[in-house]
Design a protein around this motif. Structure first.
Motif, PDB file in Angstrom:
ATOM      1  N   TYR A 169       0.831  -1.197   0.000  1.00  0.00           N
ATOM      2  CA  TYR A 169       0.000   0.000   0.000  1.00  0.00           C
ATOM      3  C   TYR A 169       0.872   1.257   0.000  1.00  0.00           C
ATOM      4  O   TYR A 169       0.669   2.177  -0.791  1.00  0.00           O
ATOM      5  CB  TYR A 169      -0.935  -0.007   1.212  1.00  0.00           C
ATOM      6  CG  TYR A 169      -1.723   1.266   1.343  1.00  0.00           C
ATOM      7  CD1 TYR A 169      -2.798   1.522   0.474  1.00  0.00           C
ATOM      8  CD2 TYR A 169      -1.391   2.227   2.292  1.00  0.00           C
ATOM      9  CE1 TYR A 169      -3.512   2.688   0.564  1.00  0.00           C
ATOM     10  CE2 TYR A 169      -2.094   3.402   2.384  1.00  0.00           C
ATOM     11  CZ  TYR A 169      -3.169   3.636   1.518  1.00  0.00           C
ATOM     12  OH  TYR A 169      -3.858   4.797   1.609  1.00  0.00           O
TER      13      TYR A 169
ATOM     14  N   ALA B 207       2.781   1.463  -3.318  1.00  0.00           N
ATOM     15  CA  ALA B 207       1.917   1.706  -4.472  1.00  0.00           C
ATOM     16  C   ALA B 207       1.400   3.144  -4.481  1.00  0.00           C
ATOM     17  O   ALA B 207       1.326   3.799  -5.529  1.00  0.00           O
ATOM     18  CB  ALA B 207       0.748   0.719  -4.464  1.00  0.00           C
ATOM     19  N   SER B 208       1.072   3.660  -3.275  1.00  0.00           N
ATOM     20  CA  SER B 208       0.551   5.029  -3.277  1.00  0.00           C
ATOM     21  C   SER B 208       1.677   6.057  -3.282  1.00  0.00           C
ATOM     22  O   SER B 208       1.459   7.205  -3.649  1.00  0.00           O
ATOM     23  CB  SER B 208      -0.372   5.236  -2.068  1.00  0.00           C
ATOM     24  OG  SER B 208       0.350   4.960  -0.883  1.00  0.00           O
ATOM     25  N   GLY B 209       2.879   5.637  -2.851  1.00  0.00           N
ATOM     26  CA  GLY B 209       3.953   6.609  -2.714  1.00  0.00           C
ATOM     27  C   GLY B 209       4.871   6.697  -3.918  1.00  0.00           C
ATOM     28  O   GLY B 209       5.273   7.794  -4.323  1.00  0.00           O
TER      29      GLY B 209
ATOM     30  N   GLN C  35       4.604   9.215  -6.724  1.00  0.00           N
ATOM     31  CA  GLN C  35       4.878  10.624  -6.410  1.00  0.00           C
ATOM     32  C   GLN C  35       6.356  10.971  -6.527  1.00  0.00           C
ATOM     33  O   GLN C  35       6.730  12.134  -6.504  1.00  0.00           O
ATOM     34  CB  GLN C  35       4.437  10.958  -4.969  1.00  0.00           C
ATOM     35  CG  GLN C  35       3.144  10.325  -4.523  1.00  0.00           C
ATOM     36  CD  GLN C  35       1.969  10.820  -5.353  1.00  0.00           C
ATOM     37  OE1 GLN C  35       2.002  11.925  -5.877  1.00  0.00           O
ATOM     38  NE2 GLN C  35       0.950   9.971  -5.501  1.00  0.00           N
TER      39      GLN C  35
ATOM     40  N   LYS D  43      -1.743  14.995   0.702  1.00  0.00           N
ATOM     41  CA  LYS D  43      -1.888  13.540   0.655  1.00  0.00           C
ATOM     42  C   LYS D  43      -0.771  12.918  -0.177  1.00  0.00           C
ATOM     43  O   LYS D  43      -0.136  11.945   0.239  1.00  0.00           O
ATOM     44  CB  LYS D  43      -3.267  13.214   0.046  1.00  0.00           C
ATOM     45  CG  LYS D  43      -3.573  11.759  -0.052  1.00  0.00           C
ATOM     46  CD  LYS D  43      -4.332  11.300   1.191  1.00  0.00           C
ATOM     47  CE  LYS D  43      -4.633   9.798   1.157  1.00  0.00           C
ATOM     48  NZ  LYS D  43      -3.488   8.955   1.039  1.00  0.00           N
ATOM     49  N   ALA D  44      -0.520  13.491  -1.320  1.00  0.00           N
ATOM     50  CA  ALA D  44       0.507  12.958  -2.214  1.00  0.00           C
ATOM     51  C   ALA D  44       1.883  13.071  -1.581  1.00  0.00           C
ATOM     52  O   ALA D  44       2.689  12.133  -1.643  1.00  0.00           O
ATOM     53  CB  ALA D  44       0.485  13.709  -3.549  1.00  0.00           C
TER      54      ALA D  44
ATOM     55  N   SER E 162       2.249  10.471   1.091  1.00  0.00           N
ATOM     56  CA  SER E 162       2.479   9.140   0.531  1.00  0.00           C
ATOM     57  C   SER E 162       3.890   9.011  -0.001  1.00  0.00           C
ATOM     58  O   SER E 162       4.576   8.014   0.234  1.00  0.00           O
ATOM     59  CB  SER E 162       1.507   8.867  -0.629  1.00  0.00           C
ATOM     60  OG  SER E 162       0.203   9.116  -0.227  1.00  0.00           O
TER      61      SER E 162
END
Lengths: 294, 252
Positions: free
Chosen positions: A31, A34-36, A39, A259-260, A263
């Motif tokens: 998680y 994948a989200s970080g 960026q 948020k970005a 992450s």
């Protein structure tokens, strides 16, 4: 139910538990990555942060994290090494040693936020160090010292007593035996311990919020005079680290891409700690190989 | 005439309250091999370790009596254990080379003593390894780790390491009990070569080994020295009944 079936059930249960742990870990890592990872960019890793606008980076926080880590290690490693050598090689088994060991035990189980508040009251306020890298490094030393001492002591323990006897029987003094035989032999395992504890220090946030501070003033990377306030080397400037940054933007970040950034920072942190761990294994193994075979 | 290099008089050793050595009187002439034999727990290793003060490392040990090395009391308050151990070297049951190169292992004592002359160190390494009868096997790998050697080679490197600091006495505590028969016989051959130049005291479980290499043999039991004599006499014609029973395999 016969013992064979019992055995099967037990093994199955243990596999299940182990699998669950791995699964949780993979899910978390997956998680975060994948989200970080999307960026991440050179800009993100090097640019300074922005308070209200989008498009800020974590360059300064990343640099602060490393600088703080190095300072904290410079302070804590010699102390931990000395303490571990004393405890394992010299100390007799009496109440003093037991007390020291218990103290280390307690210190290592202190919640890091308590260490942070102590650091705030003592270093920041009482010693007038202010919110600074130095205060943070001292707080991290408190946090790190017990863990590092324990790990170095364990490293010394892995060196067999026949090595100590060999050194002494050769007419080496106790100190020569420790420094010239035992320590070199223990280097791979000590190094592994140091890098692993570096990983923990690197990810530490709570102990730093009140000591190294939550602001990351702009740095001038061309100014290496440690007495200038904008110099990256200045140990008296406040320095928000990556881990603190993550905590801060999640609790009070007002930039549109909070948020970005959070992450991305998390991914950087996790990757850095993973790298520490791999480096520890790799270097430890390599050094051990060099010492033990051709 | 041979001189007594090491003498022990009325030596008692206690682990806490337990008396492990009960008044040992035993002297050693210069040069030659003396074997200490006896059943497990008889005190022979304990005795050996009093001779270079290795028992100092164990807490709760009390030692009474006198041990003199060339007339100097080893346990005098002024005695320097570091110096003693340079003159009375020791080889252990488990080969314990340091995790460094063969070369570094052999010169370790000298290098720490401050010797820097490369030529001299090279010469000592070769001489010691030759004396320990392992030179031919390791001369091409001097700078490789000693831990890569076989157990028997490691043990001979350990002997070379002791020889390099030029001791007068070499103590060996069951040096072959962790080794295979071939390595053991190589160590024995090494010791036979050294017996003309060094005073060697060896603890062994292996009676045949004692009979093969020792000039003199001392039999220990229950913390006492039962009998000491020329090896031939101990094995062919022991004066004491207990010695005879042990030699002939009735116990132990």
């Amino acid at each position: 139910m016969n013992s064979k079936t019992q055995n099967k059930i037990a093994i199955g249960g243990l596999y299940g538990i182990a699998g669950l742990v791995v699964l949780i870990l993979l899910a978390l890592l997956g998680y975060i990555l994948a989200s970080g990872v999307p960026q991440l960019s050179w800009h993100f890793l090097t640019a300074p942060g922005k308070a209200f606008l989008k498009g800020g980076g974590v360059g300064i926080q990343l640099y602060n994290s490393f600088y703080l880590l190095i300072l904290a290690m410079l302070i804590s490693f010699p102390i931990a090494l000395g303490a571990a050598i004393y405890l394992y090689e010299y100390a007799k088994d009496n109440w003093v040693t037991t007390t020291i060991r218990t103290a280390i035990e307690i210190l290592s189980s202190l919640p890091s936020v308590v260490v942070g508040l102590f650091g705030f009251l003592f270093f920041v306020v009482k010693l007038h160090l202010g919110f600074s890298i130095l205060s943070g490094a001292f707080a991290l030393t408190f946090f790190n010292l017990p863990l590092l001492t324990r790990s170095i002591e364990d490293s010394l323990r892995t060196i067999s007593d026949v090595q100590r006897e060999g050194g002494l029987a050769l007419g080496l003094s106790r100190w020569e035996t420790v420094t010239r035989v035992i320590l070199p032999a223990a280097v791979p395992s000590i190094l592994t311990g140091v890098i692993l504890s570096a990983g923990r220090v690197f990810g530490e946030a709570a102990a730093l919020i009140y000591t190294a501070g939550q602001s990351a003033p702009a740095l001038d990377f061309t100014d290496w005079n440690p007495f200038n306030i904008s110099s990256p080397l200045n140990p008296m400037r406040p320095a928000e680290t990556l881990a603190v940054h993550i905590w801060k933007i999640n609790s009070e970040g007002i930039m549109p891409d909070a948020k970005a950034i959070s992450s991305g920072s998390s991914a950087v942190l996790v990757i850095a700690i993973l790298l520490f761990n791999f480096a520890a294994r790799y270097l430890g193994k390599r050094l051990y190989k060099r010492l033990t075979s051709a | 005439m041979k001189e007594e290099i090491l003498t022990t008089q009325d030596l008692h050793l206690y682990y806490g309250d337990k008396e492990a050595l009960k008044g040992i009187n035993l002297n050693f002439d210069e040069k030659g091999i003396t074997a200490l034999i006896g059943p497990s727990g008889c005190g022979k290793s304990t005795y050996l370790r009093t001779l270079n003060r290795m028992n100092d490392l164990i807490p709760n040990v009390t030692i009474t009596g006198t041990i003199k090395f060339k007339g100097d009391d080893l346990y005098a308050p002024s005695a320097d254990t570091v110096q003693i151990r340079k003159e009375i070297g020791m080889v252990f049951q488990q080969p314990n080379p340091f995790p460094f190169s063969i070369y570094d292992n052999v010169i370790y004592g000298l290098r720490i003593a401050g010797e820097k002359d490369k030529e001299k160190l090279d010469a000592v390494v070769e001489k010691s390894l030759r004396q320990a009868a392992v030179w031919d096997e390791v001369k091409d790998h001097l700078h490789e780790s000693a831990l890569a050697l076989s157990g028997g080679q490691q043990q001979r490197v350990c002997i070379a390491r002791v020889l390099a600091v030029s001791p007068e006495i070499i103590l060996l505590d069951e040096p072959t009990s962790a080794l295979d028969p071939v390595s053991s016989s190589q160590i024995e051959a090494t010791l036979l070569n050294l017996r003309h130049d060094y005073t060697i005291i060896i603890v062994t479980h292996n009676l045949q080994q004692a009979s093969r290499i020792a000039d003199r043999t001392a039999f220990f039991m229950n913390g006492e020295l039962i009998e000491v004599d020329q090896t031939k006499n101990i094995f062919m014609n022991p004066a004491n009944k207990q010695t005879e029973d042990y030699i002939s395999g009735r116990f132990g």
